[in-house]
Design a protein around this motif. Structure first.
Motif, mmCIF file in Angstrom:
data_model
loop_
_atom_site.group_PDB
_atom_site.id
_atom_site.type_symbol
_atom_site.label_atom_id
_atom_site.label_comp_id
_atom_site.label_asym_id
_atom_site.label_seq_id
_atom_site.Cartn_x
_atom_site.Cartn_y
_atom_site.Cartn_z
ATOM 1 N N HIS A 38 -20.879 10.683 11.154
ATOM 2 C CA HIS A 38 -22.311 10.400 11.027
ATOM 3 C C HIS A 38 -22.643 10.176 9.559
ATOM 4 N N ALA A 39 -23.563 9.250 9.302
ATOM 5 C CA ALA A 39 -24.054 9.006 7.943
ATOM 6 C C ALA A 39 -25.476 8.487 8.028
ATOM 7 N N PRO A 71 -27.330 6.452 -0.066
ATOM 8 C CA PRO A 71 -26.930 7.383 0.996
ATOM 9 C C PRO A 71 -27.982 8.486 1.123
ATOM 10 N N GLU A 73 -28.513 12.365 2.540
ATOM 11 C CA GLU A 73 -27.918 13.601 3.043
ATOM 12 C C GLU A 73 -26.433 13.421 3.377
ATOM 13 N N CYS A 74 -25.791 12.548 2.649
ATOM 14 C CA CYS A 74 -24.345 12.355 2.763
ATOM 15 C C CYS A 74 -23.880 11.702 1.475
ATOM 16 N N SER A 75 -22.600 11.625 1.282
ATOM 17 C CA SER A 75 -22.060 10.996 0.080
ATOM 18 C C SER A 75 -21.856 9.503 0.298
ATOM 19 N N ASP A 78 -18.937 9.091 2.542
ATOM 20 C CA ASP A 78 -19.250 9.287 3.959
ATOM 21 C C ASP A 78 -19.879 8.038 4.571
#
Length: 407
Positions: A38-39, A71, A73-75, A78
């Protein structure tokens, strides 16, 4: 525009899930029919939405560099992992498929690398401030795939192992052998072959910055009489050598020049000589270079398929006496580079700027993932003119590596 993009993303996400916040603040959720990561991402401008719609292979990276795609809440890793996984799905992306088809038609021109253009392309990446590479490379400045025989080596250990793994295939069975290093980088391979194997090495490069540092290193190591470095295109080499090595350079040759490259290897090898080619490759059919990579990182570069490579070799009369595929070694290498760059990011920003750092982050994450999920690998080909130039079985390679490990 948002409606069309929404339709494409709905079809594109086949594995995992993606949450997208558009420029107008609305949010969409895309769920694939198969499990996966998920991303989430946010658009900061309608121009970024347009770029992703029309030419995602180029536009997404440019939007990230500009800060108009972020992005959430992710890198970045990700987000790219999810997108690159889904790009391998049969549905793919219509816009990128059309762009890739166009690139395939034009790839002969894109990879046309006569001497002047080849030197310009090399300078684009390798003549950057040398302090940049000190931020993430190993102490020997090996800017190519490391070798992890146990899997838990440090970067320095893995790069040292890579050099000796290659040396074992060159069969440096006596001191004084003459070696040509095509695309010698900052000189680490040449210096190792001279210091540890007693070879007399000529390293050639098209990078003035690498040439300067290589010569300094040879002088500091007291090896100037045994190793010399020249600013020279491989096509202009006239001398014959006992051994030839080329690491991470073949990716810059260009598909229209493969036969010229291997014919030059043949002509520059002595009758009983041995050559070792180490290159990035792809495990599928011939393709094209991502347009963002071509524009910002390696202009004129291309990761060849084995079929393209072997087809060119076959026309030269050379023997392929050994072939090894290194699958995930480069992914492990780049993962370490990416981590090191992140730690030293502020220093990189001081050398260049924020946009450059975003570019380099995108490059490292995308490169790592190309090996993890998109079929890239490294291959090492041992080549000879004479069928009898090397022993009948490969034991000599293992013995050479054991001997250097014990010393």
């Amino acid at each position: 525009m948002k409606l069309l993009l929404n339709t494409i993303l709905s079809r594109f996400i086949a594995a995992g899930s993606l949450d997208v916040t558009f420029t107008d603040g609305s949010t969409a959720h895309y769920r694939g029919h198969r499990p996966g990561p998920h991303a989430a991402m946010r658009f900061r401008s309608t121009d970024a939405e347009r770029r992703l719609l029309l030419n995602p292979g180029l536009g997404f990276g440019e939007a990230y560099m500009d800060g108009t795609v972020q992005p959430q809440e992710c890198s970045l890793y990700d987000l790219l992992r999810l997108l690159m996984l889904n790009a391998m799905e049969p549905a793919g992306h219509l816009g990128e498929a059309l762009a890739a088809a166009t690139r395939h038609v034009r790839r002969g021109w894109i990879q046309f690398n006569p001497e002047a253009r080849a030197r310009k392309n090399v300078a684009h990446h390798y003549d950057l401030d040398s302090r940049l590479y000190d931020l993430f490379l190993d102490r020997d400045r090996q800017y190519s795939c490391a070798y992890f025989p146990k899997g838990n080596e440090t970067l320095d250990e893995a790069q040292e192992a890579k050099k000796h793994h290659i040396a074992s295939k060159l069969r440096l069975d006596r001191p004084g052998l003459s070696v040509l290093d095509i695309g010698c980088g900052w000189g680490g391979m040449a210096l190792t072959l001279a210091r540890d194997y007693g070879a007399t090495v000529t390293g050639i490069t098209l990078s003035e910055e690498q040439l300067r540092i290589s010569r300094q290193r040879a002088e500091s190591a007291g090896l100037s009489g045994q190793v010399r470095f020249e600013l020279l295109d491989y096509r202009n080499v006239l001398t014959r050598y006992d051994r030839i090595v080329s690491v991470g350079m073949f990716e810059h040759v260009g598909i229209g020049h493969y036969e010229t490259f291997f014919a030059k290897l043949r002509d520059c090898l002595k009758d009983d000589g041995v050559a070792l080619l180490h290159s990035i490759g792809r495990n599928d059919a011939p393709g094209t270079t991502n347009p963002w990579i071509d524009k910002y990182i390696f202009p004129g570069g291309y990761s060849p398929s084995l079929s393209e490579t072997f087809a060119a070799i076959e026309k030269t009369g050379l023997w392929v006496t050994d072939c090894e595929i290194l699958r995930l070694h480069y992914a492990k290498t780049i993962a370490i580079w990416r981590e090191r760059f992140a730690v030293q990011r502020e220093k990189a920003k001081a050398l260049y700027d924020e946009r450059f750092c975003r570019m380099f982050e995108f490059y490292l994450a995308g490169a790592e993932l190309s090996f993890e999920v998109q079929g890239h690998m490294n291959f090492q080909l041992q080549l000879t003119r004479d069928i009898n130039a090397i022993p009948l079985v490969r034991d000599y390679m293992f013995e050479a590596e054991r001997k250097i490990s014990a010393s």
